[in-house]
Design an enzyme around this catalytic site. Sequence first.
Site, PDB file in Angstrom:
ATOM      1  N   ASP A  57      -0.113   5.217   0.705  1.00  0.00           N
ATOM      2  CA  ASP A  57      -0.296   6.313   1.922  1.00  0.00           C
ATOM      3  C   ASP A  57      -0.529   5.490   3.310  1.00  0.00           C
ATOM      4  O   ASP A  57      -1.436   4.742   3.497  1.00  0.00           O
ATOM      5  CB  ASP A  57      -1.523   7.041   1.720  1.00  0.00           C
ATOM      6  CG  ASP A  57      -1.279   7.850   0.513  1.00  0.00           C
ATOM      7  OD1 ASP A  57      -0.412   8.864   0.323  1.00  0.00           O
ATOM      8  OD2 ASP A  57      -2.189   7.692  -0.652  1.00  0.00           O
ATOM      9  N   ASN A  66      -4.878   3.081  -3.404  1.00  0.00           N
ATOM     10  CA  ASN A  66      -6.406   3.607  -3.820  1.00  0.00           C
ATOM     11  C   ASN A  66      -6.423   5.063  -4.045  1.00  0.00           C
ATOM     12  O   ASN A  66      -7.517   5.759  -4.336  1.00  0.00           O
ATOM     13  CB  ASN A  66      -7.456   3.350  -2.479  1.00  0.00           C
ATOM     14  CG  ASN A  66      -7.924   2.152  -2.669  1.00  0.00           C
ATOM     15  OD1 ASN A  66      -8.155   1.423  -3.643  1.00  0.00           O
ATOM     16  ND2 ASN A  66      -8.654   1.687  -1.650  1.00  0.00           N
ATOM     17  N   ASN A  67      -5.234   5.714  -3.909  1.00  0.00           N
ATOM     18  CA  ASN A  67      -5.098   7.411  -3.964  1.00  0.00           C
ATOM     19  C   ASN A  67      -5.217   7.321  -5.549  1.00  0.00           C
ATOM     20  O   ASN A  67      -4.332   7.180  -6.621  1.00  0.00           O
ATOM     21  CB  ASN A  67      -3.765   7.785  -3.845  1.00  0.00           C
ATOM     22  CG  ASN A  67      -3.607   9.365  -3.554  1.00  0.00           C
ATOM     23  OD1 ASN A  67      -4.342   9.914  -4.479  1.00  0.00           O
ATOM     24  ND2 ASN A  67      -2.926   9.929  -2.765  1.00  0.00           N
ATOM     25  N   LYS A  89      -9.354  -1.256  -4.054  1.00  0.00           N
ATOM     26  CA  LYS A  89      -9.335  -2.096  -2.856  1.00  0.00           C
ATOM     27  C   LYS A  89     -10.629  -1.630  -1.987  1.00  0.00           C
ATOM     28  O   LYS A  89     -10.921  -0.517  -2.013  1.00  0.00           O
ATOM     29  CB  LYS A  89      -7.922  -1.737  -1.855  1.00  0.00           C
ATOM     30  CG  LYS A  89      -6.761  -1.978  -2.650  1.00  0.00           C
ATOM     31  CD  LYS A  89      -5.525  -1.690  -1.685  1.00  0.00           C
ATOM     32  CE  LYS A  89      -5.249  -0.204  -1.441  1.00  0.00           C
ATOM     33  NZ  LYS A  89      -4.072  -0.084  -0.735  1.00  0.00           N
ATOM     34  N   ASP A 122       0.709  -1.177   0.122  1.00  0.00           N
ATOM     35  CA  ASP A 122      -0.009   0.072   0.041  1.00  0.00           C
ATOM     36  C   ASP A 122       0.785   1.285   0.206  1.00  0.00           C
ATOM     37  O   ASP A 122       2.018   0.961   0.343  1.00  0.00           O
ATOM     38  CB  ASP A 122      -0.791   0.204   1.290  1.00  0.00           C
ATOM     39  CG  ASP A 122      -1.590   1.400   1.475  1.00  0.00           C
ATOM     40  OD1 ASP A 122      -2.160   1.722   0.430  1.00  0.00           O
ATOM     41  OD2 ASP A 122      -1.557   1.994   2.532  1.00  0.00           O
ATOM     42  N   ASP A 142      -1.725  -0.825   5.887  1.00  0.00           N
ATOM     43  CA  ASP A 142      -1.933   0.167   7.226  1.00  0.00           C
ATOM     44  C   ASP A 142      -3.449  -0.045   7.623  1.00  0.00           C
ATOM     45  O   ASP A 142      -3.657   0.398   8.535  1.00  0.00           O
ATOM     46  CB  ASP A 142      -1.369   1.411   7.098  1.00  0.00           C
ATOM     47  CG  ASP A 142      -2.322   2.332   6.400  1.00  0.00           C
ATOM     48  OD1 ASP A 142      -2.184   2.033   5.230  1.00  0.00           O
ATOM     49  OD2 ASP A 142      -2.637   3.250   6.931  1.00  0.00           O
TER      50      ASP A 142
END
Length: 261
Positions: A12, A44-45, A182, A10, A207
């Site tokens: 962020d 996902n950003n 996600k 991942d 996270d």
Amino acid sequence: MVSYSACLFDLDGTLLLGRKAISGASELVSLLQEKGIPLAVITNNSAYSARDHALQLQRSGIPVYSKQVYTSARAAGEEMAKLYPDAAVYVLGTPSLAAELGRHGIQVVEELPDAVLVGFDQTLSYERLRKACYFLEHGATFLATHPDPTCPTEGQHLPDAGALLALLEATTGRRPERIFGKPDPGFLKRVAESMGVDPAGCLYVGDRLEVDIPFALNAGAMAALVLSGATSVGDPLLDSLPQGGVLVVKDLWELRGYLLG
């Protein structure tokens, strides 16, 4: 040591917090690259392109390249090109998200859309929110890049796509018919396929317990939860972790010990 054939991260809250590398990220990724272990960043950003994410990682001292970055914007573009190839789409998101859709042949419009796509939108205005609600109330298909309610940065959590989805649901009474990023396990499976690896041999590191863990496990991958971002030490959600299949570490230094000895 954990046995794996590829390592997926991942972004962020796992590798970066805002524009700053999380402690241990540069060292861990550098070692994986040096050892020739396949790796990817799955984020996902949707606000930035893969190239922009890679440049920010490199500026932060983390050697990741654009071909190794997979965004929910790309996932949306790929899937929409298959599912809604002729749809005109209103985008509640950044110009970068709109450009990604264009690369996949998706028509982006400002009026009379067939669908509304919601992403992480740092260019948001009340007028654009109003238009999105109007289109949804008049039958446009409701889509989203991802459901994360917040994006962790230095000192605060920013409202993310999930927060916008909650607002739109409260206003229109509708929920998205499809979310492309996600925790959809198909996203991880497509990344693994493009890398030429089996999801069962992948370790996914994230996270956010409620998103990253089901994302990995439902795709048949192994999961590691690092307590450096959305989920932290003492979080009551940790009690809901499934038994087995999930490695929980306090930081990336501890994860490095499990991965590389």
